[in-house]
Design a protein around this motif. Structure first.
Motif, PDB file in Angstrom:
ATOM      1  N   GLY A 268       0.834  -1.204   0.000  1.00  0.00           N
ATOM      2  CA  GLY A 268       0.000   0.000   0.000  1.00  0.00           C
ATOM      3  C   GLY A 268       0.863   1.247   0.000  1.00  0.00           C
ATOM      4  O   GLY A 268       2.080   1.181  -0.207  1.00  0.00           O
ATOM      5  N   ASP A 269       0.238   2.384   0.249  1.00  0.00           N
ATOM      6  CA  ASP A 269       0.998   3.638   0.170  1.00  0.00           C
ATOM      7  C   ASP A 269       1.605   4.009   1.526  1.00  0.00           C
ATOM      8  O   ASP A 269       2.777   3.779   1.769  1.00  0.00           O
ATOM      9  CB  ASP A 269       0.156   4.764  -0.429  1.00  0.00           C
ATOM     10  CG  ASP A 269      -1.253   4.839   0.110  1.00  0.00           C
ATOM     11  OD1 ASP A 269      -1.445   4.676   1.327  1.00  0.00           O
ATOM     12  OD2 ASP A 269      -2.180   5.059  -0.687  1.00  0.00           O
ATOM     13  N   ALA A 270       0.812   4.588   2.388  1.00  0.00           N
ATOM     14  CA  ALA A 270       1.354   4.994   3.688  1.00  0.00           C
ATOM     15  C   ALA A 270       0.338   4.640   4.762  1.00  0.00           C
ATOM     16  O   ALA A 270      -0.863   4.653   4.501  1.00  0.00           O
ATOM     17  CB  ALA A 270       1.617   6.500   3.690  1.00  0.00           C
ATOM     18  N   PRO A 271       0.819   4.342   5.938  1.00  0.00           N
ATOM     19  CA  PRO A 271      -0.127   4.067   7.020  1.00  0.00           C
ATOM     20  C   PRO A 271      -1.005   5.291   7.286  1.00  0.00           C
ATOM     21  O   PRO A 271      -0.561   6.421   7.136  1.00  0.00           O
ATOM     22  CB  PRO A 271       0.781   3.809   8.229  1.00  0.00           C
ATOM     23  CG  PRO A 271       2.133   3.528   7.671  1.00  0.00           C
ATOM     24  CD  PRO A 271       2.215   4.248   6.373  1.00  0.00           C
ATOM     25  N   GLY A 272      -2.240   5.044   7.653  1.00  0.00           N
ATOM     26  CA  GLY A 272      -3.133   6.125   8.059  1.00  0.00           C
ATOM     27  C   GLY A 272      -3.197   6.182   9.586  1.00  0.00           C
ATOM     28  O   GLY A 272      -2.368   5.588  10.284  1.00  0.00           O
TER      29      GLY A 272
ATOM     30  N   GLU B 146      -3.552   2.772  11.440  1.00  0.00           N
ATOM     31  CA  GLU B 146      -2.315   1.976  11.365  1.00  0.00           C
ATOM     32  C   GLU B 146      -1.258   2.566  12.294  1.00  0.00           C
ATOM     33  O   GLU B 146      -0.555   1.830  12.996  1.00  0.00           O
ATOM     34  CB  GLU B 146      -1.792   1.950   9.924  1.00  0.00           C
ATOM     35  CG  GLU B 146      -2.626   1.121   8.960  1.00  0.00           C
ATOM     36  CD  GLU B 146      -3.932   1.775   8.555  1.00  0.00           C
ATOM     37  OE1 GLU B 146      -4.008   3.022   8.620  1.00  0.00           O
ATOM     38  OE2 GLU B 146      -4.875   1.044   8.184  1.00  0.00           O
TER      39      GLU B 146
ATOM     40  N   PRO C  47      -0.213  -2.659   9.531  1.00  0.00           N
ATOM     41  CA  PRO C  47      -0.721  -2.150   8.254  1.00  0.00           C
ATOM     42  C   PRO C  47      -2.165  -2.588   8.011  1.00  0.00           C
ATOM     43  O   PRO C  47      -2.602  -3.621   8.531  1.00  0.00           O
ATOM     44  CB  PRO C  47       0.212  -2.825   7.235  1.00  0.00           C
ATOM     45  CG  PRO C  47       0.575  -4.112   7.876  1.00  0.00           C
ATOM     46  CD  PRO C  47       0.650  -3.831   9.366  1.00  0.00           C
ATOM     47  N   PHE C  48      -2.867  -1.796   7.262  1.00  0.00           N
ATOM     48  CA  PHE C  48      -4.196  -2.146   6.773  1.00  0.00           C
ATOM     49  C   PHE C  48      -5.154  -2.629   7.872  1.00  0.00           C
ATOM     50  O   PHE C  48      -5.659  -3.749   7.824  1.00  0.00           O
ATOM     51  CB  PHE C  48      -4.092  -3.194   5.657  1.00  0.00           C
ATOM     52  CG  PHE C  48      -3.585  -2.602   4.367  1.00  0.00           C
ATOM     53  CD1 PHE C  48      -4.382  -1.770   3.606  1.00  0.00           C
ATOM     54  CD2 PHE C  48      -2.293  -2.856   3.936  1.00  0.00           C
ATOM     55  CE1 PHE C  48      -3.906  -1.195   2.428  1.00  0.00           C
ATOM     56  CE2 PHE C  48      -1.810  -2.290   2.756  1.00  0.00           C
ATOM     57  CZ  PHE C  48      -2.627  -1.459   1.998  1.00  0.00           C
TER      58      PHE C  48
ATOM     59  N   ASP D 175      -7.524  -0.243   8.818  1.00  0.00           N
ATOM     60  CA  ASP D 175      -8.643   0.702   8.677  1.00  0.00           C
ATOM     61  C   ASP D 175      -9.729   0.094   7.776  1.00  0.00           C
ATOM     62  O   ASP D 175      -9.703  -1.099   7.469  1.00  0.00           O
ATOM     63  CB  ASP D 175      -8.128   2.039   8.102  1.00  0.00           C
ATOM     64  CG  ASP D 175      -7.477   1.855   6.718  1.00  0.00           C
ATOM     65  OD1 ASP D 175      -7.331   0.694   6.266  1.00  0.00           O
ATOM     66  OD2 ASP D 175      -7.132   2.871   6.096  1.00  0.00           O
TER      67      ASP D 175
ATOM     68  N   ASN E 267       3.819  -1.322   3.378  1.00  0.00           N
ATOM     69  CA  ASN E 267       3.563  -0.047   2.715  1.00  0.00           C
ATOM     70  C   ASN E 267       4.849   0.534   2.170  1.00  0.00           C
ATOM     71  O   ASN E 267       5.942   0.186   2.621  1.00  0.00           O
ATOM     72  CB  ASN E 267       2.966   0.948   3.717  1.00  0.00           C
ATOM     73  CG  ASN E 267       1.533   0.612   4.066  1.00  0.00           C
ATOM     74  OD1 ASN E 267       0.677   0.555   3.202  1.00  0.00           O
ATOM     75  ND2 ASN E 267       1.304   0.347   5.340  1.00  0.00           N
TER      76      ASN E 267
ATOM     77  N   HIS F 285      -6.212   0.914  -5.281  1.00  0.00           N
ATOM     78  CA  HIS F 285      -6.115   0.874  -3.822  1.00  0.00           C
ATOM     79  C   HIS F 285      -7.516   0.600  -3.264  1.00  0.00           C
ATOM     80  O   HIS F 285      -8.495   1.125  -3.795  1.00  0.00           O
ATOM     81  CB  HIS F 285      -5.602   2.229  -3.310  1.00  0.00           C
ATOM     82  CG  HIS F 285      -5.177   2.170  -1.884  1.00  0.00           C
ATOM     83  ND1 HIS F 285      -6.076   2.133  -0.850  1.00  0.00           N
ATOM     84  CD2 HIS F 285      -3.946   2.118  -1.330  1.00  0.00           C
ATOM     85  CE1 HIS F 285      -5.410   2.067   0.294  1.00  0.00           C
ATOM     86  NE2 HIS F 285      -4.117   2.055   0.034  1.00  0.00           N
TER      87      HIS F 285
HETATM   88  N1  URA Z   1      -3.723   2.378   3.240  1.00  0.00           N
HETATM   89  C1  URA Z   1      -2.497   1.917   2.926  1.00  0.00           C
HETATM   90  O1  URA Z   1      -2.017   2.082   1.814  1.00  0.00           O
HETATM   91  N2  URA Z   1      -1.841   1.242   3.858  1.00  0.00           N
HETATM   92  C2  URA Z   1      -2.316   0.998   5.065  1.00  0.00           C
HETATM   93  O2  URA Z   1      -1.620   0.365   5.852  1.00  0.00           O
HETATM   94  C3  URA Z   1      -3.604   1.486   5.368  1.00  0.00           C
HETATM   95  C4  URA Z   1      -4.290   2.178   4.438  1.00  0.00           C
END
Ligand code: URA
Length: 288
Positions: A124-128, A131, A137-138, A140, A164, A245
């Motif tokens: 993925g891109d970046a933790p929100g 996270e 990670p992931f 949400d 991420n 995404h």
């Molecule tokens: N979106 C992402 O790309 N990574 C995460 O860990 C959570 C949401």
């Protein structure tokens, strides 16, 4: 509306329609946007238009005041099993002073998790916010959807690997929302992700969304999500599927888009030899 802002807005809308959910905003563009919006009369209706733009993640205004990024880490994985190497890498990332400095304001460093023997590596891109709070990670809403997709492929979450592009949640000065990582931030974190990929040696990488695609394959201003999505790319010999995404899928809750994303996963399943039932093949197709 200021002509420059209007053009930026138009381009952002076009990118959004293509499925791009994050964009880089360079320092000079950001300054011009700030300047342009400051030049505009502050009427109520015009403020609302600026609100449209402010929902697009940008660099924090004070990002430049932070310590400049040191050179990206150079890693030498120790000898050992995949689990031992991953444990070493996790500790290295948790101890990384740059990761700690930048995650400090937003929460925990988010290393990544899953099976070190996974065939599938989701990036993925970046933790929100969720996270950063949990350090995982992931977790949400997008993560819940990703987990459902993985389960529809016939796999439990802990049999794949998830990480991420970024190891921390990019800090910003807005009360809510996420900021897309800068090229500098991504370059700093990339060796950690590359080392994770090297340890897991997945059969397939799945890049989720434009930021992950750019982070893994390198930035290319000419790249369009609409064109690259659903195509096979290669990263150092590993097949890479570029797809939407899950947060984009949550926003575009329509069957054709879901079907496109699912077709990407069917391709992945075929590539790694996962069994595919007739029922799975038919997900999100129009009922006849
Ligand atoms: N979106 C992402 O790309 N990574 C995460 O860990 C959570 C949401």
């Amino acid at each position: 509306m200021h002509v420059g802002l209007s053009l930026i807005r138009q381009e952002l809308k076009r990118l959004q329609a293509e499925g791009v959910d994050h964009v880089y905003v360079g320092d000079s563009t950001l300054e011009q946007m700030i300047q342009a919006s400051a030049d505009r009369p502050a009427t109520k209706s015009k403020q609302a238009t600026v609100g449209d733009l402010s929902s697009v993640p940008t660099q924090p205004v004070d990002a430049k005041k932070k310590n400049p990024f040191p050179a990206a880490p150079v890693l030498q994985l120790p000898e050992g099993s995949q689990s031992e190497q991953m444990q070493w890498l996790r500790q290295t990332v948790l101890d990384c002073s740059t990761c700690r400095e930048h995650s400090g304001a937003t929460g925990k460093v988010v290393f990544g998790e899953g099976s070190v023997e996974a065939d599938l590596f989701f990036c993925g891109d970046a933790p929100g916010e969720d996270e950063a709070r949990s350090g995982r990670p992931f977790v949400d809403k997008a993560g819940e959807l990703l987990e459902k997709i993985i389960s529809a492929m016939g796999l439990p979450r802990d049999q794949v690997y998830m990480a991420n592009i970024m190891k921390w949640r990019p800090e910003h000065d807005k009360p809510f929302g996420n900021r897309s990582p800068t090229a500098e931030e991504m370059s700093f974190c990339l060796p950690y992700l590359q080392a994770q990929i090297k340890i897991v040696q997945p059969k397939v990488l799945i890049a989720l969304g434009n930021t992950a695609i750019s982070g893994l394959l390198g930035p290319d201003p000419a790249r369009r999500m609409g064109a690259i999505r659903g195509t096979w790319q290669t990263l150092e010999g590993t097949p890479l599927m570029a797809t939407y995404h899950p947060s984009y899928l949550l926003r575009r809750d329509d069957s054709p888009t879901k079907r496109q994303a699912w077709e990407d996963m069917l391709e992945v399943m075929e590539k790694v030899g996962l069994p595919i039932s007739q029922r799975q093949r038919a997900y999100f197709l129009p009922k006849v």
